[in-house]
Design a protein around this motif. Sequence first.
Motif, PDB file in Angstrom:
ATOM      1  N   HIS A 337      11.587  -0.487 -15.161  1.00 53.26           N
ATOM      2  CA  HIS A 337      10.832  -0.504 -13.911  1.00 53.26           C
ATOM      3  C   HIS A 337       9.335  -0.398 -14.198  1.00 53.26           C
ATOM      4  O   HIS A 337       8.766   0.695 -14.182  1.00 53.26           O
ATOM      5  N   TYR A 338       8.709  -1.537 -14.484  1.00 50.90           N
ATOM      6  CA  TYR A 338       7.263  -1.554 -14.726  1.00 50.90           C
ATOM      7  C   TYR A 338       6.535  -1.152 -13.453  1.00 50.90           C
ATOM      8  O   TYR A 338       6.878  -1.600 -12.349  1.00 50.90           O
ATOM      9  N   ARG A 339       5.514  -0.319 -13.573  1.00 52.78           N
ATOM     10  CA  ARG A 339       4.831   0.229 -12.404  1.00 52.78           C
ATOM     11  C   ARG A 339       3.411  -0.338 -12.295  1.00 52.78           C
ATOM     12  O   ARG A 339       2.499   0.125 -12.955  1.00 52.78           O
ATOM     13  N   ASN A 340       3.248  -1.347 -11.470  1.00 53.49           N
ATOM     14  CA  ASN A 340       1.902  -1.843 -11.204  1.00 53.49           C
ATOM     15  C   ASN A 340       1.469  -1.399  -9.808  1.00 53.49           C
ATOM     16  O   ASN A 340       2.172  -0.656  -9.134  1.00 53.49           O
ATOM     17  N   VAL A 341       0.300  -1.843  -9.380  1.00 51.98           N
ATOM     18  CA  VAL A 341      -0.189  -1.466  -8.054  1.00 51.98           C
ATOM     19  C   VAL A 341       0.597  -2.230  -6.990  1.00 51.98           C
ATOM     20  O   VAL A 341       0.748  -3.453  -7.069  1.00 51.98           O
ATOM     21  N   GLU A 342       1.083  -1.507  -5.995  1.00 56.62           N
ATOM     22  CA  GLU A 342       1.776  -2.148  -4.872  1.00 56.62           C
ATOM     23  C   GLU A 342       0.732  -2.671  -3.891  1.00 56.62           C
ATOM     24  O   GLU A 342      -0.111  -1.911  -3.399  1.00 56.62           O
ATOM     25  N   ALA A 343       0.804  -3.963  -3.619  1.00 55.88           N
ATOM     26  CA  ALA A 343      -0.218  -4.607  -2.787  1.00 55.88           C
ATOM     27  C   ALA A 343      -0.245  -4.052  -1.367  1.00 55.88           C
ATOM     28  O   ALA A 343      -1.262  -4.176  -0.670  1.00 55.88           O
ATOM     29  N   ASP A 344       0.853  -3.447  -0.918  1.00 56.97           N
ATOM     30  CA  ASP A 344       0.891  -2.838   0.415  1.00 56.97           C
ATOM     31  C   ASP A 344       1.033  -1.322   0.332  1.00 56.97           C
ATOM     32  O   ASP A 344       1.465  -0.671   1.276  1.00 56.97           O
ATOM     33  N   GLY A 345       0.680  -0.753  -0.822  1.00 57.48           N
ATOM     34  CA  GLY A 345       0.821   0.679  -1.043  1.00 57.48           C
ATOM     35  C   GLY A 345      -0.307   1.494  -0.426  1.00 57.48           C
ATOM     36  O   GLY A 345      -1.288   0.955   0.115  1.00 57.48           O
ATOM     37  N   THR A 346      -0.181   2.798  -0.535  1.00 56.54           N
ATOM     38  CA  THR A 346      -1.122   3.721   0.103  1.00 56.54           C
ATOM     39  C   THR A 346      -2.551   3.531  -0.373  1.00 56.54           C
ATOM     40  O   THR A 346      -3.495   3.515   0.428  1.00 56.54           O
ATOM     41  N   MET A 347      -2.742   3.377  -1.694  1.00 54.68           N
ATOM     42  CA  MET A 347      -4.100   3.273  -2.211  1.00 54.68           C
ATOM     43  C   MET A 347      -4.789   1.984  -1.762  1.00 54.68           C
ATOM     44  O   MET A 347      -5.990   1.973  -1.467  1.00 54.68           O
ATOM     45  N   VAL A 348      -4.033   0.894  -1.701  1.00 56.51           N
ATOM     46  CA  VAL A 348      -4.603  -0.370  -1.224  1.00 56.51           C
ATOM     47  C   VAL A 348      -4.961  -0.258   0.253  1.00 56.51           C
ATOM     48  O   VAL A 348      -6.042  -0.693   0.688  1.00 56.51           O
ATOM     49  N   LYS A 349      -4.069   0.350   1.039  1.00 54.93           N
ATOM     50  CA  LYS A 349      -4.356   0.538   2.467  1.00 54.93           C
ATOM     51  C   LYS A 349      -5.574   1.437   2.653  1.00 54.93           C
ATOM     52  O   LYS A 349      -6.390   1.217   3.562  1.00 54.93           O
ATOM     53  N   THR A 350      -5.699   2.435   1.795  1.00 56.62           N
ATOM     54  CA  THR A 350      -6.859   3.331   1.869  1.00 56.62           C
ATOM     55  C   THR A 350      -8.149   2.563   1.604  1.00 56.62           C
ATOM     56  O   THR A 350      -9.144   2.715   2.341  1.00 56.62           O
ATOM     57  N   ALA A 351      -8.137   1.737   0.563  1.00 57.48           N
ATOM     58  CA  ALA A 351      -9.329   0.946   0.237  1.00 57.48           C
ATOM     59  C   ALA A 351      -9.721   0.035   1.396  1.00 57.48           C
ATOM     60  O   ALA A 351     -10.894  -0.048   1.780  1.00 57.48           O
ATOM     61  N   ARG A 352      -8.742  -0.625   1.950  1.00 60.25           N
ATOM     62  CA  ARG A 352      -9.031  -1.529   3.078  1.00 60.25           C
ATOM     63  C   ARG A 352      -9.559  -0.733   4.266  1.00 60.25           C
ATOM     64  O   ARG A 352     -10.479  -1.177   4.964  1.00 60.25           O
ATOM     65  N   GLY A 353      -8.971   0.441   4.513  1.00 60.75           N
ATOM     66  CA  GLY A 353      -9.418   1.265   5.616  1.00 60.75           C
ATOM     67  C   GLY A 353     -10.849   1.737   5.470  1.00 60.75           C
ATOM     68  O   GLY A 353     -11.547   1.984   6.471  1.00 60.75           O
ATOM     69  N   LEU A 354     -11.308   1.852   4.238  1.00 60.26           N
ATOM     70  CA  LEU A 354     -12.686   2.256   3.963  1.00 60.26           C
ATOM     71  C   LEU A 354     -13.662   1.093   3.980  1.00 60.26           C
ATOM     72  O   LEU A 354     -14.865   1.265   3.737  1.00 60.26           O
ATOM     73  N   GLY A 355     -13.149  -0.115   4.230  1.00 63.06           N
ATOM     74  CA  GLY A 355     -14.019  -1.289   4.266  1.00 63.06           C
ATOM     75  C   GLY A 355     -14.340  -1.858   2.908  1.00 63.06           C
ATOM     76  O   GLY A 355     -15.271  -2.653   2.754  1.00 63.06           O
ATOM     77  N   ILE A 356     -13.583  -1.452   1.879  1.00 61.78           N
ATOM     78  CA  ILE A 356     -13.798  -1.976   0.534  1.00 61.78           C
ATOM     79  C   ILE A 356     -13.204  -3.377   0.440  1.00 61.78           C
ATOM     80  O   ILE A 356     -12.073  -3.617   0.895  1.00 61.78           O
ATOM     81  N   CYS A 357     -13.933  -4.288  -0.144  1.00 61.40           N
ATOM     82  CA  CYS A 357     -13.460  -5.662  -0.304  1.00 61.40           C
ATOM     83  C   CYS A 357     -12.574  -5.746  -1.537  1.00 61.40           C
ATOM     84  O   CYS A 357     -12.962  -5.298  -2.622  1.00 61.40           O
ATOM     85  N   LEU A 358     -11.387  -6.323  -1.377  1.00 59.01           N
ATOM     86  CA  LEU A 358     -10.459  -6.530  -2.497  1.00 59.01           C
ATOM     87  C   LEU A 358     -10.411  -7.991  -2.913  1.00 59.01           C
ATOM     88  O   LEU A 358      -9.593  -8.370  -3.747  1.00 59.01           O
ATOM     89  N   GLY A 359     -11.273  -8.797  -2.313  1.00 62.69           N
ATOM     90  CA  GLY A 359     -11.406 -10.187  -2.754  1.00 62.69           C
ATOM     91  C   GLY A 359     -10.446 -11.166  -2.119  1.00 62.69           C
ATOM     92  O   GLY A 359     -10.570 -12.364  -2.341  1.00 62.69           O
ATOM     93  N   ASP A 360      -9.471 -10.666  -1.360  1.00 63.77           N
ATOM     94  CA  ASP A 360      -8.491 -11.594  -0.748  1.00 63.77           C
ATOM     95  C   ASP A 360      -8.835 -11.919   0.696  1.00 63.77           C
ATOM     96  O   ASP A 360      -9.863 -11.500   1.207  1.00 63.77           O
TER      97      ASP A 360
END
Length: 360
Positions: A337-360
């Motif tokens: 079970h390789y563990r990468n960043v989940e695109a809909d995970g908590t940290m990604v949602k947090t970044a988006r909520g803060l107005g951080i651009c993720l390039g997509d």
Amino acid sequence: MGANKRIGILTSGGDCAGLNPVIRAVVHHARGNYNWDVLGICQATQGLMTRPPQAIELDIHDIDRLLTLGGTMLGTTNKGDPFAFPMPDGTLQDRSDDIIEGYHSLGLDALIGIGGDGSLAILRRIAEQGGLNLVGIPKTIDNDVGLTENSIGFDTAVNIATEALDRLHFTAASHNRVIILEVMGRDAGHIALSAGIAGGADIILIPEIPYKLENVCRHIKKRQDRGKHFCLVIVSEAVCTEGGEPVTQMQQFGECRLGGIGQYIASQIAEYTGAETRVTVLGHVQRGGIPSSSDRLLASAFGVAAVDLIAQGKFDQMVVWQNRQVSSVPIAEAIKHYRNVEADGTMVKTARGLGICLGD
């Protein structure tokens, strides 16, 4: 497994902060509470290949200084697959039996292997082949080992990257520059994402989320329109070019390694926005230094738990951190079970909520 038993411990793969605190915890618990002998294997599996095997006896009185010491006192290696080991004459030789023989010649009853998914996979294969009693401890700044919420070394690496962003913030603002910080992480974007949020990055680029330069540049332009003429970008080393090509650098012995995406992003931003750009590549700074308090705590908990697994006769297991406590899982399951960043995970949602651009 009672008194007068002998266990070995080795560190394998890339170094990171927190390895020495694990060794310290293992020795304290094994020597102090079980009265076992503990041997530190030098230079990972290469120490077991050597004749006689390279190992040192570890005692409680020798290891207290290890709590705040970076790196690994035992040494490590991330080169030379034991099943296809490069020999002086240029040939590749299977030396797994040499490692098994080294384990037995030291009179070991069990072995604790501290490593990432690659190292643990190799150690497990050797243990299966030779009937060795193996317990694994996950370490990697990349935090990509499966089934554990945290691996040793990750927190310290994030702290270092966060501090770099804190420092770069002021020089970026002073000169109205776009500064790109390139961080490690191999194929996972955990360091970039966590440090980017903690360090107030404006743009975070990670390999799990495809980006468009148009979106990145638009975000920079919006900041400029609002009077913010500087910008902090953090990018993970495994991010590809917009066309999907990995950016790599040739190393001394013909080995290709990730690196250079920061310069690519900087040149593209400069071309499309006219902004003055600078690049900082943290590199191995993220691996070194004094381990953070969180890494010391995790290392101590993992070391004690690994010794207890041996006492209980539970082998082929890896200690993990789940739900705010230590547990264990089969090594095979963790590797699978390789563990990468989940695109809909908590940290990604947090970044988006803060107005951080993720390039997509």
